[in-house]
Every structure is written in structure tokens, then in C-alpha cells.
Design an enzyme around this catalytic site. Structure first.
Site, PDB file in Angstrom:
ATOM      1  N   TYR A  36      25.548  65.272  13.044  1.00 27.88           N
ATOM      2  CA  TYR A  36      26.521  66.096  12.330  1.00 27.88           C
ATOM      3  C   TYR A  36      27.922  65.922  12.892  1.00 27.88           C
ATOM      4  CZ  TYR A  36      26.971  69.552  16.098  1.00 27.88           C
ATOM      5  OH  TYR A  36      27.258  70.163  17.283  1.00 27.88           O
ATOM      6  N   ARG A  55      33.014  58.471  15.393  1.00 28.86           N
ATOM      7  CA  ARG A  55      31.919  59.025  16.211  1.00 28.86           C
ATOM      8  C   ARG A  55      30.652  59.185  15.368  1.00 28.86           C
ATOM      9  NH1 ARG A  55      33.093  64.475  19.198  1.00 28.86           N
ATOM     10  NH2 ARG A  55      32.945  65.309  17.086  1.00 28.86           N
ATOM     11  N   ARG A 100       5.032  64.270   7.799  1.00 31.21           N
ATOM     12  CA  ARG A 100       5.359  64.444   9.214  1.00 31.21           C
ATOM     13  C   ARG A 100       4.663  63.409  10.103  1.00 31.21           C
ATOM     14  NH1 ARG A 100       3.385  66.957  13.666  1.00 31.21           N
ATOM     15  NH2 ARG A 100       4.921  67.812  15.122  1.00 31.21           N
ATOM     16  N   HIS A 102       5.794  61.290  13.794  1.00 40.85           N
ATOM     17  CA  HIS A 102       6.873  61.303  14.781  1.00 40.85           C
ATOM     18  C   HIS A 102       7.741  60.046  14.710  1.00 40.85           C
ATOM     19  CE1 HIS A 102       4.477  64.584  16.300  1.00 40.85           C
ATOM     20  NE2 HIS A 102       5.384  64.858  17.213  1.00 40.85           N
ATOM     21  N   LYS A 149      25.841  63.054  18.670  1.00 40.94           N
ATOM     22  CA  LYS A 149      26.067  64.399  18.108  1.00 40.94           C
ATOM     23  C   LYS A 149      24.889  64.739  17.201  1.00 40.94           C
ATOM     24  CE  LYS A 149      29.919  67.339  16.674  1.00 40.94           C
ATOM     25  NZ  LYS A 149      29.683  68.337  17.711  1.00 40.94           N
ATOM     26  N   GLU A 181      29.656  69.403  30.470  1.00 43.68           N
ATOM     27  CA  GLU A 181      30.546  69.905  29.412  1.00 43.68           C
ATOM     28  C   GLU A 181      30.177  71.337  29.068  1.00 43.68           C
ATOM     29  OE1 GLU A 181      29.933  67.607  25.812  1.00 43.68           O
ATOM     30  OE2 GLU A 181      27.764  67.709  26.026  1.00 43.68           O
ATOM     31  N   LEU A 205      29.283  64.630  25.204  1.00 41.64           N
ATOM     32  CA  LEU A 205      29.735  64.152  23.906  1.00 41.64           C
ATOM     33  C   LEU A 205      31.147  63.584  24.061  1.00 41.64           C
ATOM     34  CD1 LEU A 205      28.784  64.328  20.849  1.00 41.64           C
ATOM     35  CD2 LEU A 205      30.497  66.129  20.651  1.00 41.64           C
TER      36      LEU A 205
HETATM   37  N1  PDD Z   1      31.169  70.925  18.876  1.00 40.30           N
HETATM   38  N2  PDD Z   1      30.648  68.861  23.452  1.00 40.30           N
HETATM   39  C1  PDD Z   1      29.767  69.439  22.628  1.00 40.30           C
HETATM   40  C2  PDD Z   1      28.368  69.643  23.107  1.00 40.30           C
HETATM   41  C3  PDD Z   1      30.158  69.843  21.342  1.00 40.30           C
HETATM   42  O1  PDD Z   1      29.250  70.407  20.525  1.00 40.30           O
HETATM   43  C4  PDD Z   1      31.499  69.664  20.937  1.00 40.30           C
HETATM   44  C5  PDD Z   1      31.991  70.079  19.582  1.00 40.30           C
HETATM   45  C6  PDD Z   1      32.402  69.053  21.830  1.00 40.30           C
HETATM   46  C7  PDD Z   1      33.836  68.795  21.484  1.00 40.30           C
HETATM   47  O2  PDD Z   1      33.951  67.761  20.529  1.00 40.30           O
HETATM   48  P1  PDD Z   1      35.198  67.723  19.549  1.00 40.30           P
HETATM   49  O3  PDD Z   1      36.440  67.755  20.412  1.00 40.30           O
HETATM   50  O4  PDD Z   1      35.103  66.433  18.850  1.00 40.30           O
HETATM   51  O5  PDD Z   1      35.070  68.909  18.667  1.00 40.30           O
HETATM   52  C8  PDD Z   1      31.931  68.649  23.078  1.00 40.30           C
HETATM   53  C9  PDD Z   1      31.493  71.367  17.534  1.00 40.30           C
HETATM   54  C10 PDD Z   1      32.826  72.032  17.424  1.00 40.30           C
HETATM   55  C11 PDD Z   1      30.332  72.215  17.031  1.00 40.30           C
HETATM   56  O6  PDD Z   1      29.199  71.857  17.341  1.00 40.30           O
HETATM   57  O7  PDD Z   1      30.555  73.204  16.342  1.00 40.30           O
END
Ligand code: PDD
Length: 289
Positions: A36, A55, A100, A102, A149, A181, A205
Site C-alpha cells: 500500500y 516505492r 487458500r 500459502h 510497505k 523507526e 521503510l
Molecule cells: N506510514 N515507517 C513506517 C513503518 C510507515 O508506516 C511510514 C508511513 C513511514 C514514513 O513513510 P513516508 O514518509 O513515506 O510517509 C515510515 C503511512 C503514513 C501509513 O501507514 O499511514
């Protein structure tokens, strides 16, 4: 305008979000097998759209999902249908629907693509950015491919829930004693006027705001180090701030109920936010406070 119906694009079809129905055999639903993006919209313009799209392309590739075409136009169409000036767009791609099993080896499915947009009546995190936020530190319990992501966010959800229950708005996560993070943000630490942030790896990320800021800070000759940051470094930081599409750059003024630096939004966090706001003004033609 608060009760606007959210309009979605579901596999290319425009419809109210509430009318989208997903098969119980969708692999996103069953396995979290999908990826996503969350884009922030200013003045009808998706900020750092190219960075989000590249990304997404990488996330798809890392999960052996096929590349998608036409997404730029689809995102703009969703922004238009929802009449978003200030808001966000959520975009999710799952591997598709199948009995389903895996393994996805030899599963050539048609991905399910959902895009919807949401209008924000006001900047949701602007006040937090003015005051700074509280955070807690937690062990990072997530998997070994946080660079993707992916829809698998259970570890993030557990950590932010714990943070909220302790009166904080973010959890800074540590793996083997080193900062990774936040639960939905990247983290910068300021020490002796240098900006430190964890290096890109499979444990974080590659944030669009993180990468944008590293580039902009270097262009103005600020000292930026992408290097491992120990819990001790974090605890003795002059400033800490987080970055994300929703929060842009927001200072952390208290960590584990202890004041960070002066206990107020510091000059370096303010500089980071100003650099991002300047980018928004340049790209989207709007001045954000
Ligand atoms: N999340 N790290 C994680 C685990 C994240 O889920 C996000 C962003 C970031 C920052 O990435 P960016 O600067 O590209 O938004 C870092 C979004 C906002 C979300 O899941 O809602």
C-alpha cells in the site's frame, strides 16, 4: 462537508467506498499479501507523488507482484471524484483472489487494486506539530522486511496501541538496542547540530519524507549522518523528530515520560518542517502553516 461519501476506484471502477466488496479469498484479507501507499494531498496535489510511485513499484517487485500502469491518472481521478483539496489518498494492491494456498509460486492472479481518497476538514496533525508530541520506546517486534510497505502491520498496530494507552502518539522502536523507526514514521535524532537517522536497510521503510529531508539538508550543507543510533544516543539527544506523509516533520518533546532536550519544539525540528513546507509550496503551490 464532513459527511462526504468517500469515492473509491476498485479495479478501475469508480464507486462509493461502502459499495466495494472484497472476496473472503482475497489474499490481502487472508494473508496480508499485498502492499500500500498513503499520499498526502495539498491543494488537490499529491505531494512527492513520484517518490510514492517508485516505492510502490519497488514494494511490488520485492513481493513478485506485477507492475501496474495508469496509477498516476487513477490517483488524480480519485482526488477529483472526492473533490479533495486537503486530504489523503490510500492505495492498496493485493495479489488477488484464489483458494487458500500459502505459496504464491506459479500463482498468476489478477491483483485487486483499491484507491480511495479522504478530504481533511482541517490539517489533522498541524496542532501536534506546533506543540510537539510524546513518544515511548519499545522493542521492535516486527518481521525482517520492513523495507516493503506491506499490508502486514500487526506489529505496528500493537506498538501504537501500547503508546496510545500510555498517553503517547508514537512509539520509537529498537532492534538489538538500535533505533529502527516509529510505527508509521521515520525518526531523526539531533546531536550537536548534526542530524542522525538510521541507515536504509531491511529494518526500516524508505520514507518519502525521510529521503526528501536527507537530500534537502545535504543541499544546504547541514550535517546528516545515516548511521546506527543506539538507545543511549536517543536518550541523550538534543532533539528528536519523526517524519511521515501524514505528520511531515513533527518534534518528539518527551520520550518515556522524560523531557527531550528543552522539552519544546527545537530549532532543528522546526528547520526540518520548514524545508518540507517549502517543498509543498513549490510542488503544490500552497503555503501550509
Ligand atoms: N506510514 N515507517 C513506517 C513503518 C510507515 O508506516 C511510514 C508511513 C513511514 C514514513 O513513510 P513516508 O514518509 O513515506 O510517509 C515510515 C503511512 C503514513 C501509513 O501507514 O499511514
Amino acid at each position: 462537508m464532513e459527511n462526504r461519501k468517500i469515492i473509491a476506484m476498485w479495479n478501475g471502477h469508480i464507486m462509493p467506498l461502502e459499495q466495494v466488496s472484497v472476496s473472503p479469498l482475497d489474499r490481502g484479507y487472508v494473508f496480508g499479501d499485498g502492499v500500500y501507499e498513503v499520499l498526502r494531498i495539498y491543494n488537490g496535489c499529491p505531494f512527492l507523488l513520484d517518490a510514492h510511485m517508485s516505492r510502490l513499484e519497488q514494494s511490488l517487485e520485492k513481493m513478485s507482484l506485477p507492475p501496474l500502469s495508469g496509477l498516476y491518472a487513477d490517483i488524480l481521478s480519485v482526488i477529483g471524484h472526492n473533490e479533495i483539496e486537503e486530504g489523503m489518498v490510500y492505495l492498496q494492491v493485493t495479489r488477488g483472489t484464489a483458494p487458500r494456498v500459502h505459496s504464491y509460486s506459479n500463482l498468476a492472479l489478477k491483483p485487486n487494486v483499491l484507491i480511495y481518497g479522504k478530504h481533511f476538514p482541517e490539517h489533522p496533525s498541524a496542532q501536534d506539530a506546533k506543540s510537539g508530541i510524546k513518544a515511548i520506546s519499545l522493542p521492535d517486534l516486527r518481521w525482517g522486511r520492513c523495507d516493503i510497505k506491506s499490508l502486514n502491520l500487526l506489529g505496528n498496530c500493537m506498538a501504537i496501541t501500547l503508546a496510545n494507552e500510555r498517553g503517547a502518539l508514537e512509539a520509537l522502536q529498537f532492534r538489538d538496542g538500535f533505533l529502527t523507526e516509529g510505527t508509521s514514521s521515520n525518526v531523526f535524532v539531533v546531536k550537536n547540530e548534526a542530524f542522525l537517522t538510521p541507515p536504509l536497510s531491511n529494518h526500516i521503510l524508505p520514507g518519502t519524507r525521510r529521503n526528501y529531508l536527507v537530500e534537502k539538508l545535504r543541499l544546504r550543507n547541514s550535517m546528516v549522518r545515516e548511521a546506527p543510533i543506539s538507545q543511549q544516543d536517543v536518550n541523550s539527544a538534543d532533539e528528536i523528530f519523526i517524519t511521515s506523509s501524514i505528520r511531515e516533520a513533527t518534534a518528539v518533546i518527551s520520550l518515556d515520560a522524560k523531557q527531550v532536550g528543552s522539552g519544546r519544539v527545537g530549532p532543528m525540528a522546526k528547520l526540518a518542517r520548514d524545508l518540507i513546507m517549502k517543498g509543498i509550496e513549490e510542488q503544490c503551490g500552497v503555503l501550509i502553516g
